[in-house]
Design a protein around this motif. Sequence first.
Motif, short mmCIF file in Angstrom:
data_model
loop_
_atom_site.label_atom_id
_atom_site.label_comp_id
_atom_site.label_asym_id
_atom_site.label_seq_id
_atom_site.Cartn_x
_atom_site.Cartn_y
_atom_site.Cartn_z
N GLY A 10 2.63 10.65 3.11
CA GLY A 10 2.01 11.70 2.31
C GLY A 10 0.51 11.83 2.42
N LYS A 11 -0.12 11.01 3.25
CA LYS A 11 -1.58 11.04 3.36
C LYS A 11 -1.97 11.09 4.83
CE LYS A 11 -5.76 8.49 2.02
NZ LYS A 11 -6.27 7.27 1.33
N ASP A 12 -2.91 11.98 5.16
CA ASP A 12 -3.36 12.11 6.55
C ASP A 12 -3.98 10.80 7.04
OD1 ASP A 12 -3.62 15.11 7.86
OD2 ASP A 12 -3.40 15.15 5.69
N VAL A 13 -3.70 10.48 8.29
CA VAL A 13 -4.34 9.34 8.94
C VAL A 13 -5.68 9.82 9.49
CG1 VAL A 13 -4.24 7.69 10.83
CG2 VAL A 13 -2.18 8.21 9.51
N GLU A 14 -6.74 9.15 9.09
CA GLU A 14 -8.07 9.52 9.56
C GLU A 14 -8.31 8.89 10.93
OE1 GLU A 14 -12.77 9.06 8.20
OE2 GLU A 14 -11.13 8.57 6.81
N HIS A 15 -8.57 9.73 11.91
CA HIS A 15 -8.79 9.23 13.27
C HIS A 15 -10.06 8.39 13.33
CE1 HIS A 15 -10.43 9.68 17.46
NE2 HIS A 15 -9.23 9.18 17.70
N LEU B 15 -9.48 -5.59 12.31
CA LEU B 15 -8.97 -6.74 11.57
C LEU B 15 -7.54 -6.55 11.08
CD1 LEU B 15 -12.20 -7.50 9.51
CD2 LEU B 15 -11.25 -8.93 11.34
N THR B 16 -7.07 -5.31 10.96
CA THR B 16 -5.77 -5.08 10.32
C THR B 16 -4.75 -4.33 11.18
OG1 THR B 16 -6.57 -3.02 9.30
CG2 THR B 16 -6.85 -5.05 8.03
N TYR B 17 -5.11 -3.92 12.39
CA TYR B 17 -4.19 -3.08 13.16
C TYR B 17 -2.91 -3.80 13.56
CZ TYR B 17 -5.22 -5.27 17.69
OH TYR B 17 -5.32 -6.15 18.74
N ARG B 18 -2.91 -5.14 13.55
CA ARG B 18 -1.71 -5.88 13.95
C ARG B 18 -0.61 -5.82 12.89
NH1 ARG B 18 -1.93 -9.17 18.34
NH2 ARG B 18 -3.97 -9.44 19.33
N HIS B 19 -0.97 -5.57 11.64
CA HIS B 19 0.06 -5.53 10.60
C HIS B 19 0.10 -4.21 9.85
CE1 HIS B 19 -3.28 -6.41 7.82
NE2 HIS B 19 -2.51 -5.86 6.90
N SER B 20 -0.91 -3.35 10.02
CA SER B 20 -0.99 -2.10 9.28
C SER B 20 -0.74 -0.91 10.20
CB SER B 20 -2.37 -1.96 8.63
OG SER B 20 -2.60 -0.63 8.19
N LEU B 21 0.28 -0.13 9.90
CA LEU B 21 0.57 1.05 10.71
C LEU B 21 -0.55 2.07 10.61
CD1 LEU B 21 2.52 2.61 12.53
CD2 LEU B 21 3.63 3.49 10.47
N ARG B 22 -1.14 2.22 9.43
CA ARG B 22 -2.22 3.20 9.27
C ARG B 22 -3.42 2.83 10.14
NH1 ARG B 22 -3.63 7.37 6.14
NH2 ARG B 22 -1.60 7.25 5.12
N ASP C 220 0.87 -1.18 0.00
CA ASP C 220 0.00 0.00 0.00
C ASP C 220 0.90 1.23 0.00
OD1 ASP C 220 -1.70 2.14 0.57
OD2 ASP C 220 -3.01 0.94 1.84
N GLN C 221 0.76 2.07 -1.01
CA GLN C 221 1.65 3.23 -1.14
C GLN C 221 1.45 4.26 -0.03
OE1 GLN C 221 0.91 5.64 -4.60
NE2 GLN C 221 -1.31 5.34 -4.52
N HIS C 222 0.34 4.16 0.71
CA HIS C 222 0.08 5.09 1.79
C HIS C 222 0.15 4.42 3.17
CE1 HIS C 222 -0.89 8.24 -1.01
NE2 HIS C 222 -1.88 7.55 -1.54
N ASP C 223 0.80 3.28 3.24
CA ASP C 223 0.85 2.54 4.49
C ASP C 223 2.22 1.90 4.63
OD1 ASP C 223 0.05 1.43 6.87
OD2 ASP C 223 -1.31 -0.05 5.99
#
Length: 268
Positions: free
Chosen positions: A230-235, A203-210, A174-177
Motif C-alpha cells: 500500500g505504500k510506494d517504494v522510493e527509488h 545495511l538492510t537490503y538483505r532482509h528488507s524487501l523495501r 513493518d506494516q509497509h514492508d
Amino acid sequence: MLINRKDVSRMLLIEDNGGGMDPDKLRQCMSLGYSVKGKLANTIGQYGNGFKTSTMRLGADVIVFSRSCGKDSKSVTQSVGLLSYTFLRSTGKEDIVVPILDYERKEREWNKILRSSADDWGRNMDTIINWSPYSSEAELLEQFNLIENHGTRIIIYNLWEDDQGQLELDFGSDQHDIQIRGVNRDEKNIQMAKQYPNSRHFLTYRHSLRSYVSILYLRLPPNFRIILRGKDVEHHDVVNDMMMTEEVTYRPQSGADGLPKDINVIIG
C-alpha cells in the motif's frame, strides 16, 4: 498480503497492470525449462526456471491469473494456471501437472477456450478448485475483475515456515514492508540503519524487501511505480551513496612513442 478463505492462512500477492499473458505465454511461463531467451547468453530468463523456482522458494503453491488484449488489442483473453507442489505430492504424481483454464471475450461475454475436450476442461477446473484457495469458478472469475483491462495477479500460498513454526516471511515488523527472518536478518545492522539513515539501504537490503527493491533499478522508466503493501517504494540511486572518492594513478605499458603515459582515474 491476502488471507486464504479455506484455512485462514496468509498468502502473498504480486500484481501488475502490464500487458498480461495470453494462453500460450502463460503456458510458457509455467512450463519448466522453457525460455525464448535460451540462445542468448548472460541474460535474465535464459534457462526458463526463474518464475517456478522463485515462487516455490516462497511457498508450496502458486496460482496465476492473467488478462491480455493481444497484439492487436482485439483478441482479449484471460487465463488461470496452478502450479501446486501440495497437489503433486498429495496425489503422488510422477509428472508435473499444471492445470490451466482459458477464456476469450466475444462482445461482452467470456467464453471457454477448449484446447482439447470438455472433459479435460472439467478436470482442470476440478483440480484448481480442489487445490487452490478458491472454491468455485465464480470465485476464480472474481480475481479477473480485480485486474480490470489487462495485467497479472500471482498468488503464492502455503508459505514456508521455519523450524519454530513461524512463517519465513515476516509481515509484522513493518506494516509497509516484507522482511525475512533468520540468518539474513542482522540486528546489529538494523540498529545501525536507525543511527545512520543515509546508509539504511546497504545495511538492510538483505532482509528488507523495501530496501532491496528501492536499489534494484539504477533508473526507473517514466510512470513506473512499485507499491509495497500500500505504500510506494522510493527509488534510491546507489551512486549517491559513493561519498568517498579516491584518485588512483594508472600506469599502463609504454605508448606508441615509447613513453609511459599516466592516466588519473577517480573512483567513487
